[in-house]
Design a protein around this motif. Structure first.
Motif, short mmCIF file in Angstrom:
data_model
loop_
_atom_site.label_atom_id
_atom_site.label_comp_id
_atom_site.label_asym_id
_atom_site.label_seq_id
_atom_site.Cartn_x
_atom_site.Cartn_y
_atom_site.Cartn_z
N ALA A 1 0.97 -1.22 0.14
CA ALA A 1 -0.05 0.00 -0.14
C ALA A 1 0.76 1.27 -0.01
O ALA A 1 2.14 1.18 0.34
CB ALA A 1 -0.87 -0.09 1.33
N GLY B 1 0.75 5.45 0.36
CA GLY B 1 0.17 7.06 0.61
C GLY B 1 0.64 8.05 0.04
O GLY B 1 1.15 8.13 -1.35
N GLY B 2 1.31 8.94 0.84
CA GLY B 2 2.20 9.99 0.23
C GLY B 2 3.60 9.68 -0.16
O GLY B 2 4.15 10.48 -0.86
N GLY B 3 3.85 8.45 0.15
CA GLY B 3 5.28 7.80 -0.33
C GLY B 3 6.79 8.66 0.41
O GLY B 3 7.39 8.87 -0.34
N THR B 4 6.19 9.21 1.64
CA THR B 4 7.47 9.98 2.24
C THR B 4 8.12 8.96 3.27
O THR B 4 8.93 9.66 3.97
CB THR B 4 6.86 11.18 3.05
OG1 THR B 4 5.66 10.59 3.91
CG2 THR B 4 5.75 12.00 2.05
N GLY B 5 7.84 7.94 3.03
CA GLY B 5 8.52 6.88 4.06
C GLY B 5 10.00 6.80 3.80
O GLY B 5 10.64 7.56 2.84
N THR C 1 5.98 15.94 7.75
CA THR C 1 5.37 15.83 6.20
C THR C 1 4.05 16.14 6.13
O THR C 1 3.22 15.76 5.22
CB THR C 1 5.82 14.40 5.83
OG1 THR C 1 5.59 13.56 6.94
CG2 THR C 1 7.20 14.34 5.22
N THR D 1 -0.16 10.89 4.17
CA THR D 1 -1.89 10.46 4.31
C THR D 1 -2.00 9.91 5.70
O THR D 1 -1.24 9.39 6.59
CB THR D 1 -2.04 9.47 3.31
OG1 THR D 1 -1.43 8.41 3.71
CG2 THR D 1 -1.67 10.01 2.01
N SER E 1 4.15 10.26 14.50
CA SER E 1 3.89 11.24 15.57
C SER E 1 5.35 12.65 15.39
O SER E 1 5.70 12.24 14.29
CB SER E 1 4.03 10.85 17.02
OG SER E 1 5.47 10.13 17.05
N VAL F 1 -5.46 -0.21 4.94
CA VAL F 1 -6.45 0.49 5.79
C VAL F 1 -7.12 1.22 4.43
O VAL F 1 -6.70 2.06 3.56
CB VAL F 1 -5.66 1.63 6.60
CG1 VAL F 1 -6.80 2.58 7.38
CG2 VAL F 1 -4.78 0.73 7.57
C1 LIG Z 1 11.15 14.92 5.38
C2 LIG Z 1 10.51 14.09 6.21
C3 LIG Z 1 10.02 14.39 7.56
C4 LIG Z 1 9.32 13.31 8.18
N1 LIG Z 1 8.90 13.71 9.31
C5 LIG Z 1 8.27 12.75 10.21
C6 LIG Z 1 7.78 13.07 11.57
O1 LIG Z 1 7.79 14.30 11.90
N2 LIG Z 1 7.10 12.11 12.10
C7 LIG Z 1 6.48 11.13 11.57
O2 LIG Z 1 6.23 10.18 12.20
N3 LIG Z 1 7.18 10.58 10.33
C8 LIG Z 1 8.11 11.36 9.58
N4 LIG Z 1 8.40 11.19 8.22
C9 LIG Z 1 8.02 9.89 7.84
C10 LIG Z 1 6.67 9.92 7.03
O3 LIG Z 1 6.47 11.10 6.72
C11 LIG Z 1 5.90 9.00 7.69
O4 LIG Z 1 6.18 7.81 8.07
C12 LIG Z 1 4.22 9.21 7.12
O5 LIG Z 1 3.46 8.62 8.17
C13 LIG Z 1 4.23 8.30 6.10
O6 LIG Z 1 3.00 8.77 5.45
P1 LIG Z 1 2.78 8.46 3.71
O7 LIG Z 1 1.18 8.66 3.52
O8 LIG Z 1 3.79 9.29 2.97
O9 LIG Z 1 2.82 6.92 3.61
P2 LIG Z 1 3.92 6.03 2.59
O10 LIG Z 1 5.22 6.46 2.69
O11 LIG Z 1 3.13 6.11 1.34
O12 LIG Z 1 3.77 4.65 3.19
C14 LIG Z 1 4.18 4.20 4.53
C15 LIG Z 1 3.84 2.94 4.84
O13 LIG Z 1 2.52 3.05 5.34
C16 LIG Z 1 1.94 1.87 4.58
N5 LIG Z 1 0.65 2.53 3.91
C17 LIG Z 1 0.48 3.52 3.29
N6 LIG Z 1 -1.00 3.61 3.14
C18 LIG Z 1 -1.46 2.78 3.58
C19 LIG Z 1 -2.88 2.16 3.73
N7 LIG Z 1 -3.93 2.75 3.10
N8 LIG Z 1 -3.11 0.83 4.22
C20 LIG Z 1 -2.04 0.12 4.67
N9 LIG Z 1 -0.79 0.54 4.75
C21 LIG Z 1 -0.54 1.86 4.10
C22 LIG Z 1 3.07 1.64 3.37
O14 LIG Z 1 2.81 0.29 2.94
C23 LIG Z 1 4.16 2.07 3.86
O15 LIG Z 1 4.59 0.96 4.56
C24 LIG Z 1 8.94 12.29 7.51
C25 LIG Z 1 9.67 11.95 6.38
C26 LIG Z 1 10.25 12.75 5.63
C27 LIG Z 1 10.44 12.71 4.12
#
Ligand SMILES: Cc1cc2nc3c(=O)[nH]c(=O)nc-3n(C[C@H](O)[C@H](O)[C@H](O)COP(=O)(O)OP(=O)(O)OC[C@H]3O[C@@H](n4cnc5c(N)ncnc54)[C@H](O)[C@@H]3O)c2cc1C
Ligand code: SF4
Ligand code: SF4
Length: 1009
Positions: free
Chosen positions: A81, A83-87, A146, A151, A161, A269
């Motif tokens: 899965a 979302g924003g791909g910010t992992g 982020t 997402t 968090s 989710v």
């Molecule tokens: C510059 C920067 C700063 C950051 N700062 C923080 C911070 O302050 N705090 C923090 O906690 N994190 C931080 N992060 C990490 C990241 O942003 C978080 O982990 C965020 O929650 C990921 O959300 P996303 O939508 O980009 O998820 P994605 O990167 O797309 O996915 C993250 C994980 O969630 C899973 N996933 C996504 N959507 C679903 C779904 N619908 N159902 C099941 N699984 C799903 C994916 O498979 C993957 O394993 C930061 C990252 C960057 C690049």
């Protein structure tokens, strides 16, 4: 010649079969398997790169369920899965299928203020939710840097968090219920249930019963073992949280708690019900400055003890880089220098309260403590109660990671040990030892983090194109794992495990890791959900992903170093995703905002060109020679290549498609933390692409607009007569692909100024004037759009200059070249730029002010000219009107004959101008204020016109859509006569949709003075 580029990345047959079945089903979402679509999701913010087989974009929970059900016969079809791909650790990367819920499943479904909850789809962005909640006085509390693009689904899956987590908790603390879909398509509704009910349920034979049984066995059965094993930290543990599915009293069981932090390895989710928190009425932020980072760290716990809502810290490396970023202008008055001292560490201490007296008392106590804390390294502090200012400080802090990416040279800060957490009281000692460890490897780094929660963000700088430096990643990871263990902490304090999953067994211990695997088994027995992350099912022989797995550097290093240096912006994109900003009033990035397609973003475009350069390099193409090809293929060859386009499997066409969608607005050039300047590499790509293929007619039209406009302006009546005929417009649209062709100004600029002295340009005569005579002159640098299509603006400028006591000199029209640059006619652009620069340098030698009206044209003299001409550009300076006005003493109109102009004007800034010159709006406001007029700056993104983009028939939908995103609503808030806009494009776009043309602010001044 540019060869055809076949990426040879066939989709595996089982995946192809699955996708065929899916498209035959009632699946209503999108399925994409072009190489470009796959590439766009092959990276995140981590050092890893993995090409998926395809990307699917479900529209509903039914679609998610169909994905699972359709895949049941295909045991080897795997999903991740996204979302924003910010992992930061490759969490969403897969060689299977990406299931991206962010494109369509992004609605806030319901908000219940009385009961304090909201129900959202998983693809909702965190700031999007908060923008819905804010007018209701609430917010979704867990915060993350982020927040503009991550997402809720991603936050749940990483248990995100950030700032304020001691008070506001983590995502898992706010989940009331989830609707998820299991690998086999089963829909799972989860919420806390009474333990007795859970025990009854576990006796049944349904999937949820099996899960319940397993959680009871593990979480209840092994409770003491779990409590004994893990550090009692605010950040505790993710993937999988074995403690919190049970409440402290052991009366309820909540399956959602094990899904939060599971990184997509258990379920998709689809929806979440989250609790929402009232916004505190009063806030205060104290920026405490220190003589060292260590002082800042050692002082932080005392402020936490004094009940601060949050304490954030940054070191001097981050601060110094922030000072070079566009964001600094918004915070510099809030973090001023300390006279005679250097700020080497900063703590941002926040207090929240609903009671003003309470907050003032807390601040008074803190202030007196800080006044007496010189011996603790405190060298100054600043307090702000203004919520907007507090937001600006946090925006700077949130941008820290991106800002670190600005580090010069091939060694870039990378994420792999970036979110360690230790008990806060151990943090300072831990960091000192961490620094020694990194110093021992000779690495540079910047540090910042949530000192209140003991979380440290550090990104050591490594050149991942160098295999020796890449080899340091596992070595340092091992050492940091040992170091956090020594200080009673954990390696993944915030961002989840991802490719660090290999440390899971070591961290959980054999027995509890086996429990994890049992949990995985009941959810996903065939290891289909994000395989390799967190753990594998009990009976599975599949491996976990490891920090040594394939990284982006392995691909990047296939591009020769000199090409990497030449295409620096393409290489330095680190995937932090700031360009996915959901906020429609932010200029970044209009093409992504309107398409929702990650290919059409700065990150997407940088990724495409990176891969394009790699494929070219692998064919041993000398890219430098190709770019400067003096003997390009003949017209006939290009015609033949274009005719064969459909049968060629050429990746260049996919790159072209994403480049064509770019408005060349340059928001990315300035707002991306590492200045990924898409228009720069886009024009280079276009110039090479059209060596092989025929150019469309519209490109020639745009590229030659500066030659044609002066000719057409010789007979404006005739030209306009034809342009007003619908059949002519139809013909232009059908043949050239151009619509709403602008009407030439009538009377023309020449007719308007007729015998005005401003028309008498004579360089020799100017060169003979005395300095006193020259000091009276102001030269107007014409641009084709304002002069030929908006001539009244130039006429007003002449009037304004005259009214201010100067003598206007209208320079002869000289092409600027910007349209050629936009379309990639780079050789022609270089010639145009050289001619214009030589001319303007002669005037600069006379120290004459040169002023231009249109922001994008004037900014081209500064940026693109410097890039293409280097030292040959010379020193000439063309100022924008406001830059010139700002230096003048301006008369106050309330004392002039126009006394009584009490209009409140609204400035709609040009996006290129706002991002390149972030103080421009403020400066226009100062100018208006000096003259006694009122001007407010309206927060809008791009207008959608961007030069000629909005006139291209192929882009009309995007152009209209972008206008509707932020401009339409904002424009409707004002009377037409109130609106002023600095960009010719913006004024034309408003005229097209609203049937009135806003003025340039200079026109208001010219009329008022
Ligand atoms: C510059 C920067 C700063 C950051 N700062 C923080 C911070 O302050 N705090 C923090 O906690 N994190 C931080 N992060 C990490 C990241 O942003 C978080 O982990 C965020 O929650 C990921 O959300 P996303 O939508 O980009 O998820 P994605 O990167 O797309 O996915 C993250 C994980 O969630 C899973 N996933 C996504 N959507 C679903 C779904 N619908 N159902 C099941 N699984 C799903 C994916 O498979 C993957 O394993 C930061 C990252 C960057 C690049
Ligand atoms: S283009 Fe810039 S903002 Fe976008 S992901 Fe890359 S580095 Fe981040
Ligand atoms: S120039 Fe504008 S449209 Fe193009 S990638 Fe950059 S921000 Fe997006």
């Amino acid at each position: 010649m540019l060869p055809a580029l076949d990426p040879q990345a066939l989709i595996e047959s089982n995946y192809q079969d699955f996708l065929t079945d899916l498209s035959k089903s009632t699946f209503s979402g999108d399925v994409e398997y072009s190489y470009a679509s796959r590439l766009a999701v092959s990276t995140d913010n981590s050092i890893y790169q993995k090409l998926p087989q395809a990307v699917v974009f479900p529209k509903s929970i039914e679609d998610l369920s169909l994905i699972g059900k359709t895949a049941n016969p295909y045991i080897d079809v795997k999903f991740s899965a996204r979302g924003g791909g910010t992992g930061t650790n490759g969490q969403s990367l897969t060689s299977g299928i990406i299931v991206d819920v962010s494109r369509h499943m992004n609605q806030v479904l319901e908000v219940n203020v009385e009961q304090k909850w909201a129900r959202v789809q998983a693809g909702v962005v965190k700031d999007q939710l908060n923008d819905v909640l804010k007018p209701l006085g609430f917010f979704f509390a867990p915060d993350l840097s982020t927040s503009s693009r991550a997402t809720i689904g991603g936050m749940i899956s990483t248990d995100a968090s950030g700032q304020g987590s001691l008070v506001y908790g983590k995502t898992s603390d706010h989940i009331l219920g989830l609707r998820s879909v299991m690998a086999d398509g089963t829909v799972l509704n989860t919420a806390p249930m009474m333990l007795d009910d859970a025990k009854k349920l576990s006796q049944k034979y349904t999937p949820i019963a099996k899960i319940t049984q397993q959680l009871l066995d593990t979480c209840l059965g092994k409770r003491q073992q779990i409590l004994d094993k893990f550090p009692r930290l605010n950040r505790f543990l993710t993937g999988y949280d074995l403690e919190h599915p049970l409440n402290e009293e052991l009366t309820t069981l909540d399956i959602s708690r094990v899904i939060t932090g599971s990184e997509g390895s258990l379920v998709f989710v689809a929806e979440a019900t989250v609790n929402i928190t009232p916004i505190a009425r009063f806030k205060a932020l104290v920026n405490v400055k220190y003589n060292s980072f260590e002082s800042a760290l050692r002082h932080a716990p005392s402020m936490v003890a004094a009940n601060a809502t949050s304490v954030e810290t940054v070191d001097s490396n981050v601060l110094n880089l922030a000072k070079q970023d566009i964001i600094w202008h918004s915070v510099e008055s809030l973090i001023t220098e300390v006279k005679g001292k250097t700020v080497l560490g900063l703590n941002m201490v926040e207090y929240n309260s609903n009671d003003q007296v309470d907050i003032e008392q807390k601040i008074a106590t803190l202030s007196s403590n800080l006044d007496a804390a010189e011996n603790l390294g405190v060298i100054g502090y600043q307090i702000t109660y203004d919520k907007a200012d507090i937001q600006k400080i946090y925006a700077m802090r949130k941008k820290s990671v991106g800002i670190l990416g600005k580090t010069k040279g091939p060694k870039k800060p990378i994420a792999f040990v970036e979110d360690t957490a230790v008990p806060p009281e151990n943090l300072a000692d831990f960091i000192m030892e961490f620094r020694t460890l990194l110093d021992g490897h000779g690495l540079k780094y910047g540090m910042f983090g949530h000192v209140d929660a003991g979380v440290l963000h550090v990104r050591p700088a490594l050149d991942m194109c160098d295999p020796e430096q890449e080899a340091m990643v596992p070595e340092i990871s091992d050492q940091v794992v040992a170091l956090v263990a020594k200080y009673g902490g954990l390696m993944w304090g915030e961002h989840g495990k991802g490719y660090r999953s290999e440390y899971g067994p070591q961290f959980f211990g054999k027995a509890l890791f086996a429990e994890l695997r049992k949990i995985k088994t009941v959810f996903d027995p065939h290891n289909k959900m994000n395989p390799g992350k967190i753990c594998t099912p009990l009976e599975s022989n599949d491996s976990l992903v490891t920090v040594s797995d394939q990284k982006r550097g392995e691909f990047d290093r296939q591009i020769p170093i000199e090409v990497r240096q030449s295409f620096e912006p393409v290489m330095s994109c680190n995937g932090n995703g700031l360009c996915f900003n959901y906020d429609t009033s932010s200029p970044m990035c209009p093409s992504f905002k309107i398409t929702g397609d990650r290919r059409h973003s700065p990150k997407g475009r940088a990724g495409m060109v990176r891969e394009w350069l790699r494929l070219l390099s692998n064919q041993n193409i000398d890219i430098n020679a190709l770019e400067h090809n003096e003997d390009p293929p003949s017209w006939f060859e290009r015609l033949r290549n274009s005719t064969n386009k459909r049968v060629d499997n050429d990746f260049s066409h996919e790159v072209l498609e994403v480049m064509e969608g770019c408005l060349a607005c340059k928001a990315c050039s300035n707002q991306c933390p590492v200045s990924v300047d898409v228009p720069g590499f886009r024009s280079r790509f276009l110039s090479m692409y059209y060596q092989r293929y025929m150019r469309p007619a519209k490109d020639h039209l745009v590229g030659n607009i500066e030659k044609m406009a002066p000719l057409m302006a010789k007979a404006p009546g005739l030209i306009n007569f034809f342009l007003r005929q619908s059949w002519v417009n139809t013909a232009i649209r059908k043949t050239i692909g151009y619509i709403d062709t602008p009407i030439l100004s009538q009377p023309t600029l020449g007719q308007r100024l007729n015998s005005h002295p401003a028309m008498q340009f004579d360089l020799v005569a100017l060169q003979q004037l005395s300095p006193v005579q020259l000091a009276k002159k102001v030269c107007i640098v014409q641009d084709p759009f304002t002069s030929f299509y908006d001539a009244q603006v130039v006429e007003s400028l002449v009037t304004l200059i005259t009214k201010l006591g100067f003598e206007a000199v209208l320079l002869p029209f000289m092409p600027n070249g910007k349209p050629q640059h936009v379309k990639g006619f780079l050789k022609e652009f270089a010639k145009t730029a050289k001619t214009a620069a030589d001319f303007l340098n002669q005037l600069d030698d006379l120290a004459l002010p040169l002023i231009g009206v249109d922001p994008s044209m004037v900014l081209c003299y500064r940026d693109e000219y410097a890039k293409v001409l280097g030292a040959g550009r010379g020193e000439f300076k063309v100022q924008l009107v406001h830059e010139w006005l700002l230096q003048l003493e301006l008369p106050n109109v309330t004392q002039s004959k126009n006394q009584g102009n009490s209009q409140n004007y609204a400035l709609f800034g040009h996006c290129s101008e706002k991002t390149a010159l972030p103080t421009s709006e403020k400066q226009w406001q100062q100018i208006f204020q000096k003259t006694g007029l009122t001007l407010s700056a309206v927060s809008v993104g791009c207008c959608g016109m961007a030069g000629t983009f909005g006139h291209e028939a192929s882009h009309i939908e995007e152009s209209t859509g972008i206008y509707q995103l932020s401009w339409q609503q904002a424009v409707s808030q004002y009377q037409p006569e109130q609106i002023v806009a600095t960009g010719y494009s913006c004024r034309s776009q408003v005229a097209r949709f609203e049937h009135f043309k806003p003025k340039h602010p200079l026109q208001v001044l010219a009329e008022s003075l």
